[in-house]
Design an enzyme around this catalytic site. Structure first.
Site, PDB file in Angstrom:
ATOM      1  N   HIS A   1       0.819  -1.220   0.000  1.00  0.00           N
ATOM      2  CA  HIS A   1       0.000   0.000   0.000  1.00  0.00           C
ATOM      3  C   HIS A   1       0.849   1.264   0.000  1.00  0.00           C
ATOM      4  CE1 HIS A   1      -4.050  -1.806   0.724  1.00  0.00           C
ATOM      5  NE2 HIS A   1      -3.268  -2.831   0.993  1.00  0.00           N
TER       6      HIS A   1
ATOM      7  N   ASP B   1       3.590   9.560  -0.922  1.00  0.00           N
ATOM      8  CA  ASP B   1       2.383   8.825  -0.529  1.00  0.00           C
ATOM      9  C   ASP B   1       2.141   7.735  -1.557  1.00  0.00           C
ATOM     10  OD1 ASP B   1       0.046   8.247   0.883  1.00  0.00           O
ATOM     11  OD2 ASP B   1      -0.596  10.347   0.971  1.00  0.00           O
TER      12      ASP B   1
HETATM   13  C1  GDG Z   1      -2.040   3.950   3.170  1.00  0.00           C
HETATM   14  C2  GDG Z   1      -1.003   4.606   2.240  1.00  0.00           C
HETATM   15  C3  GDG Z   1      -2.688   4.508   0.382  1.00  0.00           C
HETATM   16  C4  GDG Z   1      -8.685   9.984   7.638  1.00  0.00           C
HETATM   17  N1  GDG Z   1      -9.148  10.664   8.699  1.00  0.00           N
HETATM   18  C5  GDG Z   1     -10.399  10.209   8.919  1.00  0.00           C
HETATM   19  C6  GDG Z   1     -10.702   9.237   7.971  1.00  0.00           C
HETATM   20  N2  GDG Z   1      -9.631   9.103   7.207  1.00  0.00           N
HETATM   21  C7  GDG Z   1      -9.555   8.173   6.076  1.00  0.00           C
HETATM   22  C8  GDG Z   1      -9.499   8.893   4.756  1.00  0.00           C
HETATM   23  C9  GDG Z   1      -8.906   7.813   3.859  1.00  0.00           C
HETATM   24  C10 GDG Z   1      -7.993   7.065   4.830  1.00  0.00           C
HETATM   25  O1  GDG Z   1      -8.389   7.403   6.148  1.00  0.00           O
HETATM   26  C11 GDG Z   1      -6.548   7.506   4.657  1.00  0.00           C
HETATM   27  O2  GDG Z   1      -6.060   6.952   3.473  1.00  0.00           O
HETATM   28  P1  GDG Z   1      -4.840   7.587   2.700  1.00  0.00           P
HETATM   29  O3  GDG Z   1      -4.729   6.914   1.382  1.00  0.00           O
HETATM   30  O4  GDG Z   1      -5.070   9.055   2.549  1.00  0.00           O
HETATM   31  O5  GDG Z   1      -3.551   7.382   3.603  1.00  0.00           O
HETATM   32  P2  GDG Z   1      -2.913   6.226   4.597  1.00  0.00           P
HETATM   33  O6  GDG Z   1      -3.683   6.083   5.831  1.00  0.00           O
HETATM   34  O7  GDG Z   1      -1.497   6.660   4.784  1.00  0.00           O
HETATM   35  O8  GDG Z   1      -2.986   4.858   3.753  1.00  0.00           O
HETATM   36  C12 GDG Z   1      -1.701   5.408   1.145  1.00  0.00           C
HETATM   37  C13 GDG Z   1      -3.589   3.740   1.330  1.00  0.00           C
HETATM   38  O9  GDG Z   1      -2.834   3.049   2.339  1.00  0.00           O
HETATM   39  C14 GDG Z   1      -4.441   2.708   0.588  1.00  0.00           C
HETATM   40  O10 GDG Z   1      -3.654   1.822  -0.131  1.00  0.00           O
HETATM   41  O11 GDG Z   1      -3.483   5.327  -0.448  1.00  0.00           O
HETATM   42  O12 GDG Z   1      -0.758   5.947   0.247  1.00  0.00           O
HETATM   43  O13 GDG Z   1      -0.119   5.448   2.978  1.00  0.00           O
HETATM   44  O14 GDG Z   1      -9.864   6.907   3.431  1.00  0.00           O
HETATM   45  O15 GDG Z   1     -10.784   9.330   4.391  1.00  0.00           O
HETATM   46  N3  GDG Z   1     -11.888   8.588   7.907  1.00  0.00           N
HETATM   47  C15 GDG Z   1     -12.826   8.913   8.837  1.00  0.00           C
HETATM   48  N4  GDG Z   1     -12.584   9.836   9.812  1.00  0.00           N
HETATM   49  C16 GDG Z   1     -11.399  10.520   9.881  1.00  0.00           C
HETATM   50  O16 GDG Z   1     -11.230  11.371  10.760  1.00  0.00           O
HETATM   51  N5  GDG Z   1     -14.024   8.299   8.811  1.00  0.00           N
END
Ligand code: GDG
Length: 478
Positions: A170, A383
């Site tokens: 990921h 990222d």
């Molecule tokens: C890893 C990789 C890759 C965040 N705050 C809240 C909340 N979130 C949700 C977001 C999004 C998820 O969490 C975060 O996903 P990201 O992709 O932005 O980043 P990572 O956590 O670092 O994820 C990344 C991912 O895996 C998938 O393969 O894209 O590059 O680092 O969905 O919306 N959700 C809620 N409340 C919050 O306060 N409900």
């Protein structure tokens, strides 16, 4: 969610192995412990490929101590792996979050190498591999996820040569010049090469992996495959290629379109004092996300008089994350000092320049925030993908808003109609933010429409289907 015990000795045609189970333990009003589905696209994607009752999920419950008994929840067979407090410290907080995470994210902070952490990592990986080996039916497919479990493919292959093994990363895979620092680099590469298919977010990540195989292990690669010699002298071919992850766009758009979500978005703007421009950042509080660079650019725009409250406000949601790891504690301090200084210098009574929320929110609230934001700031230094960018465009069914997106995200490969920035270049970032504000609304709508189409067409379901099809087609073993 309905929960039932799993029959003993049951085996499954599809086994997902991930660091965490797709559920969180919660306590209800009467004090009874129960499980709730964790939010996230991976769970949704897996649920649809695991219907029919022949899928199992191996993962850690999130708490130290003995694993709860296996149970079934909403048609998924859940098998918790127990971790002691020491193992959480070594495998999860140490090796995963303090060695591999910074190393794989361009060494934004220096990775720390501790031999004890790697020992814990190996022990925990073995436990996951053993659980998967017990649960896999003859000839089953096992899908291993992420950087916490890179030794599992080879360990599982040694236990169960009959199963088909896929692994998906990921996060980014680093260039060989950085990966070469890892004292246990050989063990990690050999661990991964136990799989039939290795999936990465971007083509560049897959290419980095293939180069690592050539340069550090002198293996032969051809196109997107590596040839591996078995102990018995036979050969195996492992494929390494990209499968950019996506989101459950139909589900999220349905949520965004609900009248109560729109009403909540309007209320958020009223609560912010009806500004002309709402800028928004939503991230885990992680040093990879470029929050400090974003705040610096915003603070300078305030200092230059380009933006000023109450006409412009920035809302920064920073979800608490990995709070026991030192680098995260330092980041929190730096961010909070910057927010405090900006509000002290540029805020007015009842009108802060930055609304900073170190909290997590329900999905409904996130969708309303996305709808309320004129400019979404996604500025990571590195990222793997960044799902927030895809979620923002999905929520903008009104074709409104503008996305500022770092070129160092996997998402920028698909969402190239965003306002692309280099977050290290603060002057450039300031200009890009201004451009995102000032561009003609019709042009912004055109850009939004193109990006929305991409996410709608390539959603998390397509991603999971593509990966599993490629795994099924992976070269047969001789
Ligand atoms: C890893 C990789 C890759 C965040 N705050 C809240 C909340 N979130 C949700 C977001 C999004 C998820 O969490 C975060 O996903 P990201 O992709 O932005 O980043 P990572 O956590 O670092 O994820 C990344 C991912 O895996 C998938 O393969 O894209 O590059 O680092 O969905 O919306 N959700 C809620 N409340 C919050 O306060 N409900």
């Amino acid at each position: 969610m309905t929960i039932e015990p799993t029959p003993d000795q049951a085996t499954y045609d599809l086994v997902v192995v991930a660091n965490r189970l797709p559920v969180d333990r919660t306590t209800d009003a009467e004090g009874n412990e129960t499980w709730q589905q964790s939010p996230g696209g991976l769970v949704t994607a897996m649920q649809s490929v695991m219907t029919g009752g022949d899928g199992a999920w191996v993962g850690w419950s999130g708490d130290p101590g003995e694993a709860p008994e296996p149970f079934d929840a909403d048609g998924l067979h859940l098998h918790a792996v127990g971790l002691t407090r020491q193992e959480i410290e070594d495998h999860y907080e140490g090796m995963s979050n303090d060695t591999l995470w910074p190393l794989y994210h361009d060494v934004i902070v220096p990775p720390r190498f501790r031999r004890r952490w790697f020992d814990g990592y190996r022990t925990v990986n073995r436990r996951f591999a053993q659980a998967a080996a017990r649960l896999a039916a003859p000839g089953a497919t096992v899908w291993v996820h992420d950087y916490q479990l890179q030794l599992v493919p080879a360990m599982l292959r040694a236990l169960r040569p009959d199963v088909r093994i896929g692994w998906f990363n990921h996060i980014p895979f680093p260039p060989v010049e950085l990966f070469a620092q890892l004292p246990w680099r050989r063990a990690i590469i050999e661990g991964l090469l136990g799989a039939d298919l290795l999936g990465f977010q971007r083509r560049a990540d897959a290419e980095n992996f293939l180069r690592v195989c050539r340069r550090l292990l002198a293996l032969q690669t051809r196109g997107d495959t590596v040839t591996v010699r078995n102990h018995d002298g036979g050969e195996r071919v492992v494929r390494a290629t990209s499968f950019p992850i996506s989101i459950d766009s139909a589900g999220l758009e349905e949520l965004a379109r609900r009248p109560e979500t729109l009403e909540r978005a309007r209320q958020i703007r009223r609560d912010l004092g009806d500004p002309d421009i709402v800028l928004l950042g939503v991230d885990r509080l992680d040093y990879t996300k470029g929050i400090r660079h974003r705040l610096k650019a915003y603070e300078e725009l305030l200092a230059d008089g380009v933006l000023a409250p109450p006409k412009a406000v920035l809302v920064q949601v920073a979800t608490p994350s990995r709070e026991r790891v030192q680098a995260y504690q330092q980041l929190r301090e730096q961010v909070e000092v910057t927010v405090g200084r900006a509000n002290g210098d540029y805020g007015q009574l009842g009108q802060p320049a930055i609304h900073y929320l170190h909290q997590s929110f329900p999905r409904e609230e996130m969708a309303a925030m996305f709808l309320a934001a004129d400019v979404m700031l996604v500025t990571p230094l590195r990222d793997g993908m960044n799902l927030v960018a895809k979620e923002y465009v999905t929520c903008r069914y009104d074709q409104g808003g503008a996305l500022v997106l770092s070129e160092f995200t996997g998402a920028s490969g698909e969402l190239d109609r965003a306002f692309i920035c280099n977050p290290h270049d603060i002057d450039g970032l300031k200009l890009t933010i201004r451009e995102a504000i000032d561009t003609d609304p019709r042009e912004k709508s055109r850009r939004m429409r193109t990006m929305r189409r991409r996410v709608r067409e390539y959603d998390v379901q397509r991603w999971a289907d593509h990966f599993l099809q490629a795994l099924a087609a992976a070269p047969e073993r001789p």
